[in-house]
Design a protein around this motif. Structure first.
Motif, short mmCIF file in Angstrom:
data_model
loop_
_atom_site.label_atom_id
_atom_site.label_comp_id
_atom_site.label_asym_id
_atom_site.label_seq_id
_atom_site.Cartn_x
_atom_site.Cartn_y
_atom_site.Cartn_z
N SER A 279 0.60 -5.15 17.01
CA SER A 279 1.51 -6.26 17.27
C SER A 279 1.20 -7.48 16.42
N ASP A 280 -0.03 -7.56 15.87
CA ASP A 280 -0.44 -8.72 15.06
C ASP A 280 -0.72 -8.37 13.61
N THR A 281 -0.81 -7.08 13.28
CA THR A 281 -1.20 -6.69 11.93
C THR A 281 -0.35 -5.55 11.39
N ASN A 282 -0.32 -5.47 10.09
CA ASN A 282 0.35 -4.37 9.37
C ASN A 282 -0.51 -4.06 8.15
N SER A 283 -0.88 -2.83 7.97
CA SER A 283 -1.80 -2.47 6.88
C SER A 283 -1.09 -1.65 5.81
N ILE A 284 -1.63 -1.70 4.62
CA ILE A 284 -1.12 -0.94 3.48
C ILE A 284 -2.32 -0.53 2.63
N VAL A 305 0.70 3.57 0.27
CA VAL A 305 1.13 4.04 1.59
C VAL A 305 1.25 2.84 2.51
N ASP A 306 2.47 2.52 2.90
CA ASP A 306 2.72 1.47 3.89
C ASP A 306 2.95 2.11 5.26
N GLU A 307 3.78 3.12 5.31
CA GLU A 307 4.07 3.86 6.54
C GLU A 307 4.25 5.32 6.16
#
Length: 502
Positions: A279-284, A305-307
């Protein structure tokens, strides 16, 4: 090949240059080698101040369909300021400060929304020039202003500067140099065969951009909201006698609504994906490799790779499947000494999935066309001010063309350093309907290009020459075509300029 993570300190550039045996180089190579060695080895005074004055003219033929900064190949980020004053402070061999102050036209002089700016300098007239910018000077300078502490094999930098990670000619997947500046802190440690970089960079939170009930609207007194921080680490190896380069990078977009910085996330060696605070982060993550296949030729590749709809269970879901967010790049580069300069060229191909860089806040709930503002993605904004108005100028953090793109690019050029240069470019892109403000949705496994496709073609030539002490002239010509809904539009763009440095 040298490290592809910039910017670089003088110490690091000298280390890379000293990998070469200057005495063993051919006469054609030695001129370029000596040029670089002289600049990097010169002793700087403790304080220096310079200035460059430049005047440019811009001409184009289509004042109906090519009317914004994005429509120009030679755009705001490329154009020279009327006056540029670089300031350098060198207190010792371990401390360096730099700032560049300039008089230049602002990117915008009007806007219809917090993210949609406009300017009369980019298309309303067939001919414009940089002197017209005197009526709407950019008040957001300086774009480069930082202090750095360093020594042999390490550097710590704090301030405003560009960042670029990767060898791509049309951009890079993790950090692209098209973002005009980063308010960043960066630590780099490097040796002959290994380099480590850790960086943090800060941007406006989406709640600051899109909150509409602030008295006075989008003005200078608008309160800051939340926190949006990119954090990334990069590990580079030179293998097999320097013939092979291998790179692993990981990035995290940290975006808490309350604006609190949890110091637990500031770990340069952590696997960011494994924080499990979606909910607070998104990684790549990205991987790069380059190989010196034969003398003068280098092959390189990037993968991001993002998703990823991972595993047979996810792949076979009838509903609720996450869309892939992948990027692929393959390139071939050539460089060879010729006469007193370098002949170079490159051929590059890029593919990006439609949802690369995009995601809803929790990453599990589809967005509707009206709630796409509730995003935790790799789209960042620069806060630009003019006449007490604000524009939040948005860009993809990584590849400049974003997702949903298929790109081919060919470049051939020659450069005699300190004398003259010429470069020819042929660019093609097929771009689908996904943009940086498109909603993110589950069960959308479509491949690129998606939806209504727009085709872009650019054939251009540019060059520069130093014709007298301190004087330099530059020019470029681009033939552009854009085909949307099978309707073509065209533009011929020409720029010319002259500058003097003292």
């Amino acid at each position: 090949m040298p490290s592809s993570a910039g910017p670089w300190s003088g110490d690091e550039l000298l280390m890379m240059l000293h990998r070469l045996d200057g005495y063993a180089l051919s006469p054609a190579s030695r001129a370029t080698y000596q040029y670089a060695l002289t600049i990097l080895s010169e002793t700087k005074p403790s304080f220096s101040l310079g200035a460059t004055v430049a005047v440019e003219g811009y001409l184009h033929t289509n004042t109906t369909n090519y009317t914004s900064d994005d429509d120009w190949k030679y755009n705001h980020a490329s154009r020279r300021p009327l006056l540029s004053v670089p300031l350098e402070i060198v207190v010792s061999q371990h401390f360096y400060s730099f700032a560049e102050f300039s008089l230049t036209a602002g990117k915008y002089d009007g806007g219809n929304s917090p993210t949609s700016g406009a300017s009369s300098l980019y298309g309303e007239s067939t001919f414009t020039n940089s002197l017209q910018g005197l009526t709407q000077l950019d008040a957001n300078i300086p774009y480069r202003a930082f202090s750095a502490w360093g020594g042999e094999g390490w550097l710590l930098e704090v301030g405003r500067d560009k960042l670029s990670w990767g060898p791509g000619m049309t951009g890079n997947f993790m950090l692209g140099d098209h973002v005009q500046y980063h308010n960043q802190g960066r630590f780099t440690a490097y040796g002959d065969t290994f380099k480590f970089t850790f960086v943090t960079s800060f941007f406006p939170h989406p709640d600051e951009i899109w909150e509409t009930d602030v008295p006075g609207g989008y003005r200078q007194g608008r309160p800051l909201k939340g926190l949006k921080m990119f954090m990334g680490h990069r590990l580079e190896w030179r293998l097999f006698g320097g013939k092979v380069g291998f790179v692993l990078s990981e990035g995290l977009m940290y975006q808490p609504k309350n604006g609190a910085l949890d110091l637990r996330v500031l770990n340069p060696m952590m696997l960011y994906h494994n924080y499990f605070i979606r909910s607070d982060t998104n990684s790549i993550a990205s991987m790069e490799m380059d190989v010196a296949i034969i003398p003068h030729w280098n092959m390189y590749a990037q993968f991001a790779v993002d998703e990823l709809a991972f595993g047979s269970v996810e792949r076979n879901l009838t509903s609720g499947r996450h869309p892939d967010g992948l990027g692929y790049m393959l390139g071939l580069a050539y460089a060879s000494p010729l006469s007193k300069g370098i002949l170079y060229g490159s051929l590059e191909g890029v593919y990006t999935d439609p949802y690369l860089y995009l995601r809803s806040v929790d990453g599990n709930t589809s967005q509707t066309d009206s709630d796409w503002l509730d995003s935790l993605n790799f789209v960042v904004a620069l806060r630009r001010w003019f006449s007490d108005q604000l524009i939040y100028d948005q860009e993809f953090l990584g590849y400049r063309n974003g997702g949903d793109a298929i790109v081919g690019n060919l470049e051939v050029g020659y450069k005699e350093y300190g004398a003259w240069s010429v470069k020819g470019t042929l660019f093609y892109m097929a771009h689908g309907a996904m943009a940086l403000d498109s909603p993110w949705k589950l069960d959308m496994p479509k491949r690129t290009p998606s939806g209504s496709v727009t085709h872009y073609i650019d054939a251009g030539i540019s060059g520069s020459t130093s014709f007298s002490e301190g004087w330099e002239a530059h020019a470029g010509l681009d033939l552009l075509a854009r085909i949307a809904d099978w309707t073509p539009t065209y533009d011929i763009q020409l720029y010319m300029g002259v500058g003097y440095t003292f």
